[in-house]
Design a protein around this motif. Structure first.
Motif, PDB file in Angstrom:
ATOM      1  N   GLY A 256       9.261  -9.386  10.030  1.00 10.62           N
ATOM      2  CA  GLY A 256      10.193  -8.640   9.205  1.00 10.62           C
ATOM      3  C   GLY A 256      10.306  -9.149   7.790  1.00 10.62           C
ATOM      4  O   GLY A 256      10.429  -8.366   6.836  1.00 10.62           O
ATOM      5  N   VAL A 257      10.234 -10.469   7.604  1.00  6.50           N
ATOM      6  CA  VAL A 257      10.324 -11.032   6.257  1.00  6.50           C
ATOM      7  C   VAL A 257       9.081 -10.666   5.459  1.00  6.50           C
ATOM      8  O   VAL A 257       9.167 -10.281   4.285  1.00  6.50           O
ATOM      9  N   ALA A 258       7.906 -10.774   6.083  1.00  2.00           N
ATOM     10  CA  ALA A 258       6.667 -10.429   5.391  1.00  2.00           C
ATOM     11  C   ALA A 258       6.660  -8.964   4.970  1.00  2.00           C
ATOM     12  O   ALA A 258       6.277  -8.630   3.840  1.00  2.00           O
ATOM     13  N   ALA A 259       7.088  -8.074   5.876  1.00  2.00           N
ATOM     14  CA  ALA A 259       7.101  -6.650   5.550  1.00  2.00           C
ATOM     15  C   ALA A 259       8.053  -6.354   4.399  1.00  2.00           C
ATOM     16  O   ALA A 259       7.747  -5.542   3.510  1.00  2.00           O
ATOM     17  N   ALA A 260       9.221  -7.006   4.384  1.00  2.00           N
ATOM     18  CA  ALA A 260      10.184  -6.796   3.300  1.00  2.00           C
ATOM     19  C   ALA A 260       9.645  -7.303   1.966  1.00  2.00           C
ATOM     20  O   ALA A 260       9.915  -6.717   0.908  1.00  2.00           O
ATOM     21  N   LEU A 261       8.865  -8.373   2.011  1.00  2.00           N
ATOM     22  CA  LEU A 261       8.297  -8.963   0.795  1.00  2.00           C
ATOM     23  C   LEU A 261       7.000  -8.282   0.355  1.00  2.00           C
ATOM     24  O   LEU A 261       6.457  -8.631  -0.706  1.00  2.00           O
ATOM     25  N   ALA A 262       6.501  -7.344   1.124  1.00  2.00           N
ATOM     26  CA  ALA A 262       5.181  -6.760   0.874  1.00  2.00           C
ATOM     27  C   ALA A 262       4.951  -6.338  -0.573  1.00  2.00           C
ATOM     28  O   ALA A 262       3.872  -6.602  -1.129  1.00  2.00           O
TER      29      ALA A 262
END
Length: 314
Positions: A256-262
């Motif tokens: 979830g953090v990676a997707a939000a930071l994409a």
């Protein structure tokens, strides 16, 4: 009566539940906040009550924690269960339970271009290992090893290796964390709570990871700098893991953090830090990295497994 399978991706913060038929396509998808339930059984009973219908006969669950035997203890939540007892409680004839990132890795071959954002350049080497590693509640890790036209999935607890510093600001972060929490694992930094800790150390502000990311996307300087440091560290660690496993088949970054930071990856130090591993800069420069933006990649993995289980029983 057609067989169906109950799918679940049980994370530290939330749980995604769905059902699927022989085509493997999830339906009756619901996302539940774990804090709203005392036990895992309560969560599933609420799902059944909300969706109704005939209960599935089979289950495939992905769990955020090591799965080494009958008893499963989650890493970042005080829930535990035995596979046999949970299957009986839920009325399942058969229940498959695996580590969440192992399940997620099973779903990687099913992802499409729309589910991924490539960062940097590179081309996957055929028949080479694929690294699946990304930040969410913790830092999950798994490896895909080609076996002919299929893949063997190797679970990992790589997020719990010790964190080391290579720059002055990282040394400052490490010193603070050692003082506050003792031994520092990589996921103490590369996770949602880790991003919040990082921002507090670097800026003095106490904010949630969601607010930090949202502010960074809006151009707030301090929050953007924190995200850049986070992505630089993530790039370096993924470069380390890629070399450890010679993962020339590519790197997939879910969570979830990676997707939000994409949206921030491309203009961050991520890719530079990923490649900066002398003398193997050129080797890493040729390996593609992808941020996974599929909304439920864990369910994609459990669905892939569930489809195979249903095919055997067709």
């Amino acid at each position: 009566m057609a067989l169906t399978v109950l799918l679940a991706d049980i994370g530290g913060t939330s749980t995604r539940i769905a059902r699927a038929g022989a085509d493997g396509r999830p339906f009756d998808l619901r996302v539940e906040a774990n804090d709203g339930y005392e036990t895992l059984e309560d969560l599933f009973n609420a799902y059944f009550e909300a969706t109704g219908g005939i209960r599935p006969q089979l289950g495939v669950f992905a769990v955020a924690g090591p799965v080494d035997g009958e008893t499963v203890q989650m890493t970042n939540r005080g829930w535990s269960f035995t596979r046999q007892d949970l299957a009986r409680t839920l009325g399942l004839q058969e229940l498959t339970v695996m580590n969440d990132f192992a399940a997620l890795a099973h779903g990687v071959p099913t992802l499409t271009r729309a589910d991924l954002i490539q960062v940097g350049v590179g081309k996957a080497a055929p028949a080479a290992p694929i690294l699946v590693c990304g930040p969410g509640t913790g830092l999950g890790t798994a490896l895909l090893v080609p076996q002919g036209e299929e893949f063997e999935v190797l679970p990992s607890e790589g997020g719990h290796v010790r964190f080391g510093a290579v720059t002055a600001d990282e040394a400052r972060v490490l010193a603070h964390l050692v003082r506050d929490v003792g031994p520092v694992s990589v996921e103490r930094v590369l996770s949602g709570s880790g991003l919040a800790r990082l921002h507090q150390i670097l800026s003095g502000e106490t904010l949630t990871s969601q607010i930090i990311i949202r502010s960074a996307l809006q151009g707030q300087r301090a929050e953007r700098e924190t995200c850049n440091v986070f992505l630089r560290i993530l790039g370096r660690i993924l470069g380390d893991f890629t070399l450890l496993f010679d993962a020339r088949g590519g790197v997939y970054i879910p969570g979830g953090v990676a997707a939000a930071l994409a949206p921030l990856f491309a203009d961050s130090p991520f890719r530079e830090a990923f490649e900066d591993h002398p003398p193997y800069h050129h080797r890493l420069a040729g390996i593609p990295t992808h941020v996974v933006v599929h909304p439920t990649p864990g369910l994609a993995g459990t669905a892939a497994i569930g489809r195979k289980l249903l095919a055997v029983r067709a």
